[in-house]
Design a protein around this motif. Structure first.
Motif, short mmCIF file in Angstrom:
data_model
loop_
_atom_site.label_atom_id
_atom_site.label_comp_id
_atom_site.label_asym_id
_atom_site.label_seq_id
_atom_site.Cartn_x
_atom_site.Cartn_y
_atom_site.Cartn_z
N ALA A 37 42.06 -50.70 -4.53
CA ALA A 37 40.74 -50.75 -5.16
C ALA A 37 40.89 -50.61 -6.67
CB ALA A 37 39.84 -49.67 -4.61
N SER A 38 41.90 -49.87 -7.12
CA SER A 38 42.10 -49.69 -8.56
C SER A 38 42.56 -50.97 -9.25
CB SER A 38 43.10 -48.57 -8.81
OG SER A 38 44.35 -48.89 -8.24
N ASP A 39 43.03 -51.96 -8.47
CA ASP A 39 43.45 -53.24 -9.05
C ASP A 39 42.26 -54.13 -9.42
OD1 ASP A 39 46.06 -52.47 -8.64
OD2 ASP A 39 46.29 -53.62 -6.79
N ILE A 40 41.10 -53.83 -8.88
CA ILE A 40 39.91 -54.63 -9.14
C ILE A 40 39.28 -54.16 -10.44
CG2 ILE A 40 37.62 -55.30 -8.30
CD1 ILE A 40 38.67 -54.74 -5.46
N PRO A 41 39.10 -55.08 -11.39
CA PRO A 41 38.50 -54.68 -12.67
C PRO A 41 37.13 -54.05 -12.48
CG PRO A 41 39.39 -56.92 -12.79
CD PRO A 41 39.47 -56.48 -11.36
N ASN A 42 36.86 -53.03 -13.27
CA ASN A 42 35.59 -52.29 -13.17
C ASN A 42 34.40 -53.04 -13.73
OD1 ASN A 42 36.76 -50.06 -11.97
ND2 ASN A 42 37.25 -49.12 -13.94
N ASN A 43 34.65 -54.00 -14.63
CA ASN A 43 33.55 -54.64 -15.34
C ASN A 43 33.05 -55.91 -14.65
OD1 ASN A 43 35.83 -56.09 -15.80
ND2 ASN A 43 35.45 -56.45 -17.97
N LEU A 44 33.35 -56.08 -13.37
CA LEU A 44 32.91 -57.29 -12.67
C LEU A 44 31.49 -57.13 -12.15
CD1 LEU A 44 36.04 -58.25 -10.53
CD2 LEU A 44 35.32 -59.20 -12.70
N ASN A 45 30.68 -58.17 -12.36
CA ASN A 45 29.36 -58.18 -11.71
C ASN A 45 29.54 -58.76 -10.31
OD1 ASN A 45 29.36 -61.00 -11.86
ND2 ASN A 45 28.33 -61.00 -13.85
N SER A 46 28.47 -58.88 -9.58
CA SER A 46 28.55 -59.31 -8.19
C SER A 46 29.19 -60.69 -8.05
CB SER A 46 27.15 -59.32 -7.58
OG SER A 46 27.20 -59.70 -6.24
N ASP A 47 28.77 -61.65 -8.88
CA ASP A 47 29.33 -63.00 -8.81
C ASP A 47 30.81 -63.00 -9.19
OD1 ASP A 47 26.92 -64.08 -8.00
OD2 ASP A 47 26.30 -64.62 -10.04
N SER A 48 31.14 -62.27 -10.23
CA SER A 48 32.54 -62.21 -10.66
C SER A 48 33.42 -61.58 -9.59
CB SER A 48 32.67 -61.41 -11.95
OG SER A 48 31.96 -62.03 -13.00
N LEU A 49 32.89 -60.58 -8.93
CA LEU A 49 33.63 -59.92 -7.86
C LEU A 49 33.90 -60.89 -6.72
CD1 LEU A 49 34.91 -57.37 -6.72
CD2 LEU A 49 32.66 -56.73 -5.83
N VAL A 50 32.91 -61.70 -6.39
CA VAL A 50 33.09 -62.70 -5.33
C VAL A 50 34.22 -63.66 -5.71
CG1 VAL A 50 32.03 -64.69 -4.19
CG2 VAL A 50 30.75 -62.56 -4.41
N PHE A 51 34.22 -64.16 -6.94
CA PHE A 51 35.27 -65.07 -7.38
C PHE A 51 36.63 -64.38 -7.41
CE2 PHE A 51 31.61 -67.38 -9.28
CZ PHE A 51 31.77 -68.56 -8.57
N PHE A 52 36.66 -63.15 -7.87
CA PHE A 52 37.90 -62.38 -7.91
C PHE A 52 38.47 -62.23 -6.50
CE2 PHE A 52 40.04 -58.29 -7.45
CZ PHE A 52 41.06 -58.42 -8.40
N LEU A 53 37.61 -61.86 -5.55
CA LEU A 53 38.07 -61.66 -4.18
C LEU A 53 38.46 -62.98 -3.52
CD1 LEU A 53 35.56 -58.92 -3.01
CD2 LEU A 53 37.97 -58.63 -3.61
N ARG A 54 37.77 -64.06 -3.85
CA ARG A 54 38.17 -65.38 -3.33
C ARG A 54 39.55 -65.76 -3.83
NH1 ARG A 54 32.63 -68.90 -3.94
NH2 ARG A 54 31.57 -68.00 -2.14
N ASP A 55 39.82 -65.50 -5.11
CA ASP A 55 41.13 -65.81 -5.66
C ASP A 55 42.21 -64.98 -4.99
OD1 ASP A 55 40.18 -67.70 -7.41
OD2 ASP A 55 40.14 -66.36 -9.15
N LYS A 56 41.94 -63.69 -4.80
CA LYS A 56 42.90 -62.82 -4.11
C LYS A 56 43.14 -63.31 -2.69
CE LYS A 56 44.21 -59.77 -7.03
NZ LYS A 56 45.59 -59.75 -7.47
#
Length: 89
Positions: A37-56
């Motif tokens: 969980a600490s690898d996920i940037p703190n400044n992501l909004n909901s849409d950014s988080l979705v894209f981040f998780l899709r990339d992962k």
């Protein structure tokens, strides 16, 4: 080494590279640490988080495919080694 020995070693040392163990090629260790969980940037909004998780997820799917191919290749090599061992006695 026979396939049982290799399997036991790889089960005991999960970060050991199967390719390295069998052939001496590549790196000795694989990086199979799950994302924290600490690898996920703190400044992501909901849409950014979705894209981040899709990339992962895509990265993990690619790694999974690579490991499946490596596993099939190693199984084939083991079968060939077992066959040649049985032929030579």
């Amino acid at each position: 080494m026979n396939s049982d020995s290799i399997e036991r070693i790889l089960c005991a040392y999960t970060n050991l590279s199967a390719e390295w163990l069998m052939t001496g090629k590549g790196t000795m260790y694989v990086n199979d640490q799950p994302a924290k969980a600490s690898d996920i940037p703190n400044n992501l909004n909901s849409d950014s988080l979705v894209f981040f998780l899709r990339d992962k997820n895509k990265e993990l799917e690619c790694e999974n495919r690579r490991l499946l191919v490596e596993n099939a290749s190693l199984r084939t090599r083991l079968e060939l080694l077992d066959d040649s061992k049985n032929k030579t006695g």
